[in-house]
Design a protein around this motif. Structure first.
Motif, PDB file in Angstrom:
ATOM      1  N   ASN A 224       0.831  -1.202   0.000  1.00  0.00           N
ATOM      2  CA  ASN A 224       0.000   0.000   0.000  1.00  0.00           C
ATOM      3  C   ASN A 224       0.864   1.250   0.000  1.00  0.00           C
ATOM      4  O   ASN A 224       2.066   1.172  -0.276  1.00  0.00           O
ATOM      5  CB  ASN A 224      -0.978  -0.035   1.171  1.00  0.00           C
ATOM      6  CG  ASN A 224      -2.017  -1.134   1.040  1.00  0.00           C
ATOM      7  OD1 ASN A 224      -2.225  -1.684  -0.046  1.00  0.00           O
ATOM      8  ND2 ASN A 224      -2.675  -1.466   2.133  1.00  0.00           N
ATOM      9  N   CYS A 225       0.285   2.381   0.318  1.00  0.00           N
ATOM     10  CA  CYS A 225       0.913   3.681   0.071  1.00  0.00           C
ATOM     11  C   CYS A 225       1.372   4.357   1.366  1.00  0.00           C
ATOM     12  O   CYS A 225       0.565   4.575   2.280  1.00  0.00           O
ATOM     13  CB  CYS A 225      -0.071   4.605  -0.640  1.00  0.00           C
ATOM     14  SG  CYS A 225      -0.753   3.914  -2.161  1.00  0.00           S
ATOM     15  N   ARG A 226       2.633   4.717   1.413  1.00  0.00           N
ATOM     16  CA  ARG A 226       3.202   5.402   2.571  1.00  0.00           C
ATOM     17  C   ARG A 226       2.572   6.776   2.775  1.00  0.00           C
ATOM     18  O   ARG A 226       2.479   7.258   3.901  1.00  0.00           O
ATOM     19  CB  ARG A 226       4.722   5.528   2.393  1.00  0.00           C
ATOM     20  CG  ARG A 226       5.472   5.912   3.650  1.00  0.00           C
ATOM     21  CD  ARG A 226       6.975   5.927   3.439  1.00  0.00           C
ATOM     22  NE  ARG A 226       7.504   4.627   3.043  1.00  0.00           N
ATOM     23  CZ  ARG A 226       8.796   4.397   2.805  1.00  0.00           C
ATOM     24  NH1 ARG A 226       9.677   5.383   2.920  1.00  0.00           N
ATOM     25  NH2 ARG A 226       9.209   3.192   2.450  1.00  0.00           N
ATOM     26  N   GLU A 227       2.134   7.383   1.686  1.00  0.00           N
ATOM     27  CA  GLU A 227       1.513   8.699   1.790  1.00  0.00           C
ATOM     28  C   GLU A 227       0.246   8.660   2.639  1.00  0.00           C
ATOM     29  O   GLU A 227      -0.101   9.641   3.299  1.00  0.00           O
ATOM     30  CB  GLU A 227       1.176   9.216   0.388  1.00  0.00           C
ATOM     31  CG  GLU A 227       0.620  10.625   0.340  1.00  0.00           C
ATOM     32  CD  GLU A 227       1.644  11.691   0.685  1.00  0.00           C
ATOM     33  OE1 GLU A 227       1.212  12.813   1.027  1.00  0.00           O
ATOM     34  OE2 GLU A 227       2.863  11.412   0.618  1.00  0.00           O
ATOM     35  N   LEU A 228      -0.436   7.498   2.653  1.00  0.00           N
ATOM     36  CA  LEU A 228      -1.678   7.364   3.409  1.00  0.00           C
ATOM     37  C   LEU A 228      -1.467   6.743   4.782  1.00  0.00           C
ATOM     38  O   LEU A 228      -2.197   7.060   5.732  1.00  0.00           O
ATOM     39  CB  LEU A 228      -2.693   6.530   2.616  1.00  0.00           C
ATOM     40  CG  LEU A 228      -3.076   7.075   1.237  1.00  0.00           C
ATOM     41  CD1 LEU A 228      -4.150   6.203   0.607  1.00  0.00           C
ATOM     42  CD2 LEU A 228      -3.532   8.524   1.308  1.00  0.00           C
ATOM     43  N   VAL A 229      -0.524   5.819   4.887  1.00  0.00           N
ATOM     44  CA  VAL A 229      -0.154   5.209   6.172  1.00  0.00           C
ATOM     45  C   VAL A 229       1.365   5.210   6.238  1.00  0.00           C
ATOM     46  O   VAL A 229       2.027   4.442   5.540  1.00  0.00           O
ATOM     47  CB  VAL A 229      -0.714   3.773   6.314  1.00  0.00           C
ATOM     48  CG1 VAL A 229      -0.252   3.162   7.643  1.00  0.00           C
ATOM     49  CG2 VAL A 229      -2.235   3.774   6.253  1.00  0.00           C
ATOM     50  N   ASP A 230       1.912   6.055   7.072  1.00  0.00           N
ATOM     51  CA  ASP A 230       3.351   6.326   7.082  1.00  0.00           C
ATOM     52  C   ASP A 230       4.112   5.239   7.830  1.00  0.00           C
ATOM     53  O   ASP A 230       4.198   5.247   9.066  1.00  0.00           O
ATOM     54  CB  ASP A 230       3.610   7.697   7.713  1.00  0.00           C
ATOM     55  CG  ASP A 230       5.066   8.127   7.585  1.00  0.00           C
ATOM     56  OD1 ASP A 230       5.813   7.469   6.835  1.00  0.00           O
ATOM     57  OD2 ASP A 230       5.444   9.121   8.237  1.00  0.00           O
ATOM     58  N   ASN A 232       7.562   2.229   6.948  1.00  0.00           N
ATOM     59  CA  ASN A 232       8.533   1.760   5.954  1.00  0.00           C
ATOM     60  C   ASN A 232       8.069   0.524   5.194  1.00  0.00           C
ATOM     61  O   ASN A 232       8.623   0.206   4.143  1.00  0.00           O
ATOM     62  CB  ASN A 232       9.899   1.512   6.607  1.00  0.00           C
ATOM     63  CG  ASN A 232       9.901   0.319   7.562  1.00  0.00           C
ATOM     64  OD1 ASN A 232       9.974  -0.837   7.152  1.00  0.00           O
ATOM     65  ND2 ASN A 232       9.823   0.597   8.860  1.00  0.00           N
ATOM     66  N   ARG A 233       7.041  -0.158   5.701  1.00  0.00           N
ATOM     67  CA  ARG A 233       6.477  -1.315   4.983  1.00  0.00           C
ATOM     68  C   ARG A 233       5.766  -0.883   3.702  1.00  0.00           C
ATOM     69  O   ARG A 233       5.626  -1.663   2.767  1.00  0.00           O
ATOM     70  CB  ARG A 233       5.514  -2.047   5.923  1.00  0.00           C
ATOM     71  CG  ARG A 233       4.599  -3.088   5.291  1.00  0.00           C
ATOM     72  CD  ARG A 233       5.377  -4.311   4.804  1.00  0.00           C
ATOM     73  NE  ARG A 233       4.476  -5.332   4.316  1.00  0.00           N
ATOM     74  CZ  ARG A 233       3.922  -5.360   3.101  1.00  0.00           C
ATOM     75  NH1 ARG A 233       4.178  -4.383   2.245  1.00  0.00           N
ATOM     76  NH2 ARG A 233       3.140  -6.342   2.739  1.00  0.00           N
ATOM     77  N   GLN A 234       5.309   0.374   3.672  1.00  0.00           N
ATOM     78  CA  GLN A 234       4.581   0.905   2.527  1.00  0.00           C
ATOM     79  C   GLN A 234       5.553   1.552   1.541  1.00  0.00           C
ATOM     80  O   GLN A 234       6.677   1.908   1.897  1.00  0.00           O
ATOM     81  CB  GLN A 234       3.583   1.966   2.996  1.00  0.00           C
ATOM     82  CG  GLN A 234       2.782   1.588   4.234  1.00  0.00           C
ATOM     83  CD  GLN A 234       1.537   0.818   3.933  1.00  0.00           C
ATOM     84  OE1 GLN A 234       1.592  -0.288   3.401  1.00  0.00           O
ATOM     85  NE2 GLN A 234       0.402   1.381   4.240  1.00  0.00           N
ATOM     86  N   PHE A 235       5.094   1.752   0.307  1.00  0.00           N
ATOM     87  CA  PHE A 235       5.928   2.408  -0.689  1.00  0.00           C
ATOM     88  C   PHE A 235       5.689   3.916  -0.699  1.00  0.00           C
ATOM     89  O   PHE A 235       4.551   4.383  -0.625  1.00  0.00           O
ATOM     90  CB  PHE A 235       5.655   1.858  -2.089  1.00  0.00           C
ATOM     91  CG  PHE A 235       6.308   0.530  -2.349  1.00  0.00           C
ATOM     92  CD1 PHE A 235       7.580   0.253  -1.898  1.00  0.00           C
ATOM     93  CD2 PHE A 235       5.643  -0.443  -3.078  1.00  0.00           C
ATOM     94  CE1 PHE A 235       8.189  -0.967  -2.142  1.00  0.00           C
ATOM     95  CE2 PHE A 235       6.239  -1.663  -3.332  1.00  0.00           C
ATOM     96  CZ  PHE A 235       7.503  -1.928  -2.857  1.00  0.00           C
ATOM     97  N   SER A 236       6.782   4.664  -0.810  1.00  0.00           N
ATOM     98  CA  SER A 236       6.691   6.105  -1.012  1.00  0.00           C
ATOM     99  C   SER A 236       6.208   6.390  -2.429  1.00  0.00           C
ATOM    100  O   SER A 236       6.243   5.516  -3.314  1.00  0.00           O
ATOM    101  CB  SER A 236       8.050   6.758  -0.786  1.00  0.00           C
ATOM    102  OG  SER A 236       8.955   6.370  -1.809  1.00  0.00           O
ATOM    103  N   ASP A 237       5.788   7.622  -2.664  1.00  0.00           N
ATOM    104  CA  ASP A 237       5.372   7.993  -4.010  1.00  0.00           C
ATOM    105  C   ASP A 237       6.514   7.823  -5.007  1.00  0.00           C
ATOM    106  O   ASP A 237       6.290   7.421  -6.157  1.00  0.00           O
ATOM    107  CB  ASP A 237       4.883   9.443  -4.035  1.00  0.00           C
ATOM    108  CG  ASP A 237       3.487   9.598  -3.437  1.00  0.00           C
ATOM    109  OD1 ASP A 237       2.906   8.586  -2.998  1.00  0.00           O
ATOM    110  OD2 ASP A 237       2.980  10.741  -3.402  1.00  0.00           O
ATOM    111  N   GLU A 238       7.745   8.112  -4.585  1.00  0.00           N
ATOM    112  CA  GLU A 238       8.895   7.944  -5.483  1.00  0.00           C
ATOM    113  C   GLU A 238       9.077   6.478  -5.863  1.00  0.00           C
ATOM    114  O   GLU A 238       9.377   6.167  -7.028  1.00  0.00           O
ATOM    115  CB  GLU A 238      10.162   8.485  -4.809  1.00  0.00           C
ATOM    116  CG  GLU A 238      10.200   9.998  -4.649  1.00  0.00           C
ATOM    117  CD  GLU A 238       9.268  10.502  -3.550  1.00  0.00           C
ATOM    118  OE1 GLU A 238       8.861  11.684  -3.622  1.00  0.00           O
ATOM    119  OE2 GLU A 238       8.921   9.706  -2.641  1.00  0.00           O
TER     120      GLU A 238
END
Length: 357
Positions: A224-230, A232-238
């Motif tokens: 899922n998205c780091r932008e929504l749930v911060d 390190n398991r999630q991906f950043s937009d970059e």
């Protein structure tokens, strides 16, 4: 609607949770009444009958076995050879399901097209074998590079270099640092064998190093998205943007702590946290906005991946409830073709492209 789920830990549930996945979920949970050795006892949502009920005819199914050094407090095996043996036991379970007519391994384009045609056009749903593409979650059990070809000959078609913590070939979730000494060599052998790189669980350092070295096909089976749930398991937009550029598909994961911010494991409740399938659509939609289209999202539920109904969307009674997703996408304005792509088309396109060689 025919559906593909790109991440299910079926063999782990069968062997470590001791669940006979041929039985209905209600029977699995009834048999676990009173057990507390796992936090999700009595709360399973995945079984083969439920997959069929939900028209989920193709899954990416894992082998998983971590190696841990003496100073690593995570659960795992004390040697790579033990970890390899564990994965081979998991493979034996998949083979037993094939012998029973419950599952069929998909490992090439011909098999893929035949299986999809079966699910789209033939037989009543309750008699169809569930197709599975074999994936290895964490490469610790690859004793040395020569073992990768052995795994490929057994049907392995996707591989994630790491899981949680430090790994032998790469660092994973909650760890830092680049690839291990043999990580680049493993990536090159994966590329030679045309094994898909699953970027899920790579820590940031290892992710960027792997993207530089590996030139084969890459996906993120459950992320899922780091932008929504911060976290390190999630991906950043970059990271999401580079995956989109590489033609990847990112499978939306349904572990509640990855879906909503502020989740406390073992404490939070899905309803109290308003964790439902709408939150999954939020993550999917975020990726679509980055991509400018709906060609890079799919489902990688990770349901029963060490958690059950206590830690998944409250509107998921069983995995068959993935069939609620098309209506949710339609309410967000997604066209029918885009909805079909999310449910199965994007994964199919990816696989056909990867396997056409």
């Amino acid at each position: 609607m025919f559906t593909i789920d790109a991440h299910l830990d079926l063999s782990m549930n069968a062997l470590e949770w001791n669940r006979d996945l041929r039985r209905p979920v209600s029977e699995l949970n009834a048999r676990e009444a009173g057990l507390d050795d796992k936090p999700d006892r009595g709360r399973a949502v995945v079984s083969l009958p439920e997959l069929r009920k939900g028209n989920i005819g193709l899954v990416v199914a894992t082998q998983i076995a971590r190696y841990v050094t003496p100073d690593n407090t995570l659960p795992g095996w004390h040697s790579p050879e033990q970890a390899w043996a564990q994965t081979q036991g998991q493979l034996a379970w998949y083979r037993a399901m094939e012998d029973a007519g419950e599952m069929v391994q998909i490992k090439d384009l011909e098999g893929l097209e035949k299986h999809v045609n079966l699910w789209l056009h033939e037989l009543p749903w309750n008699t169809k074998p569930v197709g599975y593409i074999l994936s290895l979650e964490g490469a610790d059990s690859i004793v040395d590079i020569s073992y990768l070809e052995k795994a490929y000959k057994s049907g392995l078609r996707a591989l994630g270099l790491s899981h949680y913590g430090p790994g032998r070939y790469a660092n994973g979730t909650d760890a830092t640092g680049g690839l291990g000494p043999k990580g680049p060599e493993l990536l090159r052998e994966m590329e030679r064998l045309n094994i898909i790189l699953d970027a899920t669980h790579l820590c940031d350092d290892s992710f960027w190093e792997a993207m530089d070295i590996f030139h084969g096909h890459v996906w993120a089976s459950h992320n899922n998205c780091r932008e929504l749930v911060d976290h390190n398991r999630q991906f950043s937009d970059e990271q999401l943007k580079i995956l989109i550029e590489r033609g990847a598909v990112i499978g939306g994961a349904m572990d509640a702590w990855m879906m909503v911010p502020g989740w406390q494991r073992g404490v939070s409740d899905p309803k109290a946290m308003d964790c439902n399938l709408e939150k999954l659509i939020d993550h999917m939609d975020h990726i679509c906005q980055l991509a400018g289209n709906a060609n890079h999202i799919g489902i990688g539920s990770d349901l029963d991946g060490g958690f059950g109904r206590e830690q998944c969307p409250y509107d998921v009674e069983s995995i068959a409830d993935l069939q609620k997703i098309p209506d949710l996408l339609a309410k967000r304005g997604y066209a029918q073709k885009d909805i079909e792509n999310v449910m199965f088309g994007n994964w199919l396109r990816f696989l056909k492209n990867a396997w056409k060689e």
